[in-house]
Design an enzyme around this catalytic site. Structure first.
Site: not given
Ligand SMILES: Nc1ncnc2c1ncn2[C@@H]1O[C@H](COP(=O)(O)OP(=O)(O)O)[C@@H](O)[C@H]1O
Ligand SMILES: [Mg+2]
Length: 382
Positions: A29, A203, A209, A239, A241, A339, A350
């Site tokens: 990032e 993930k 990001s 995870e 969805g 998170e 932002s």
């Molecule tokens: N368990 C989930 N169910 C639905 N969408 C998810 C889930 N986890 C992540 N996402 C999607 O992916 C995006 C990025 O995941 P996130 O966990 O927030 O990671 P980061 O820390 O990279 O932002 C989220 O903003 C959402 O759009």
């Molecule tokens: Mg996020």
């Protein structure tokens, strides 16, 4: 918002507070951090603050850079980076003084003097994860934002979930695949992941990001997704969805012994551009495909629930300064925490600054408040 009474080390007669703004860094990032720094440098009141811009190159070199916000912006899809200026910055650790030093390429050393506070605008590992916070603790230098433990724990999406669920906050179903799990018995790891309902999100445990986040619709795609996530972090989460809206909320530490301040809630909606979720391109390169709406169009009940989850999450994690708490709100109105980000995206566009703008705190006021909170903080264990 009124400003604080004079904080201990700063604002002395005739002396501006010296703030080292640190950005870039070794994480993926890097560029996002530069863009954030551009906005913060622009917003800082130069009558009050003497700014020392310090970039960390992608290789991890700390260098003194020019105070030139324009060079640090994301422009026409071009991602900025910290140039190696050859002016190496040294932070003294536990020594006789706290003066930063600059070593030129010819070896000459110049004394930069002390700084009152560091504003670490770093995202991701080697920045948002407790490492720079640890360095600054060792150097006895105050800094903006969360301390070592909260930064480290909230960087790791697994540890974060363990903490939150132990405090009674609802998190979605997930499995963890450590590096050892993957190398020892890949089939078992994939079986455990496939027992979740699809789609799942694979993930990296410690990234941001949306780097390395993959939406997976069936078991046959799982292995490739885990490999992709592992190219960012050997520890991976799978995870379930969550079908729900993405509702986020800003938290700002209270002054003194005051409770944390909670912003209006905002909603992220991905409206086009072929993005299946809020991925990296949608976040930074295809902004037309994303709508950030504050206040979010949710019921008073959901608004109150999200704000309460944000307050609890901030406290459970032991956060300081700031954090953005991201939730999913399901059709049934259930609020799950996705998170928490201890150094959320921080350009004026932002979510975090926008959530505060909608709550009556402008971007320059927010920057100012964060610096003042850091100055008011005692050094050492808190
Ligand atoms: N368990 C989930 N169910 C639905 N969408 C998810 C889930 N986890 C992540 N996402 C999607 O992916 C995006 C990025 O995941 P996130 O966990 O927030 O990671 P980061 O820390 O990279 O932002 C989220 O903003 C959402 O759009
Ligand atoms: Mg996020």
């Amino acid at each position: 918002m009124s400003s604080h009474p004079a904080a201990p080390p700063a604002d002395g007669p005739g002396r501006r507070t010296r703030v080292a703004v640190v950005f870039g860094g070794r994480s993926e990032e890097h560029s996002i951090s530069c863009a954030t720094a551009a906005s913060v440098l622009r917003a800082m009141d130069r009558e009050r603050y003497d700014v020392v811009p310090i970039g960390i190159t992608r290789e991890g070199h700390w260098v003194l850079v020019d105070d030139d916000p324009e060079a640090l912006e994301i422009r026409d899809g071009r991602l900025p980076h910290v140039p190696d200026t050859g002016r190496q910055v040294i932070v003294p650790l536990g020594g006789l003084d706290q003066d930063l030093r600059v070593v030129a390429t010819d070896g000459t050393v110049a004394d930069l003097g002390p700084v009152d506070v560091v504003f670490p605008l770093l995202h991701g590992p080697f920045g948002e994860d407790g490492t720079i916070q640890g360095l600054l603790e060792l150097a006895d230098i105050r800094y903006v934002g969360c301390g070592v433990l909260a930064s480290a724990a909230m960087m790791d999406k697994h540890v974060m979930k363990v903490l939150f669920s132990s405090a009674g906050l609802a998190v979605g179903p997930y499995t963890v695949i450590t590096d050892l799990d993957w190398r020892r018995d890949r089939a078992a790891a994939l079986d455990a992941a496939a027992s979740l309902h699809f789609p799942v999100f694979v993930k990296p445990a410690r990234a941001g990001s949306s780097m390395g986040v993959v939406k997976v619709d069936g078991p046959e795609e799982l292995e490739a997704a885990v490999d992709k996530a592992r190219s960012h972090d050997p520890k991976v989460l799978v995870e379930q969805g969550i079908a729900g809206r993405e509702i986020e909320c800003g938290v700002l530490q209270g002054r003194g012994a005051d409770v944390p301040r909670i912003s209006e809630v905002g909603e992220i909606t991905v409206v086009g551009g072929g993005h299946e979720f809020y991925d990296f391109e949608a976040k930074y390169l295809d902004e037309a495909s994303v709508r950030i709406q504050v206040p979010a169009g949710v019921s008073d009940g959901v608004r109150a629930q999200v704000r309460e989850v944000a307050r609890r999450a901030f406290e459970v994690a032991g956060c300081e300064g700031l954090a953005r708490v991201d939730c999913f709100v399901t059709e049934a109105g259930e609020v799950l925490i996705n998170e928490i980000n201890t150094m959320p995206g921080f350009t004026p566009f932002s979510m975090y600054p926008q959530a505060w703008a909608a709550s009556g705190v402008s971007y320059p006021e927010l920057v100012d408040e964060l610096i003042q909170l850091a100055l008011a903080r005692p050094l050492g264990l808190r």
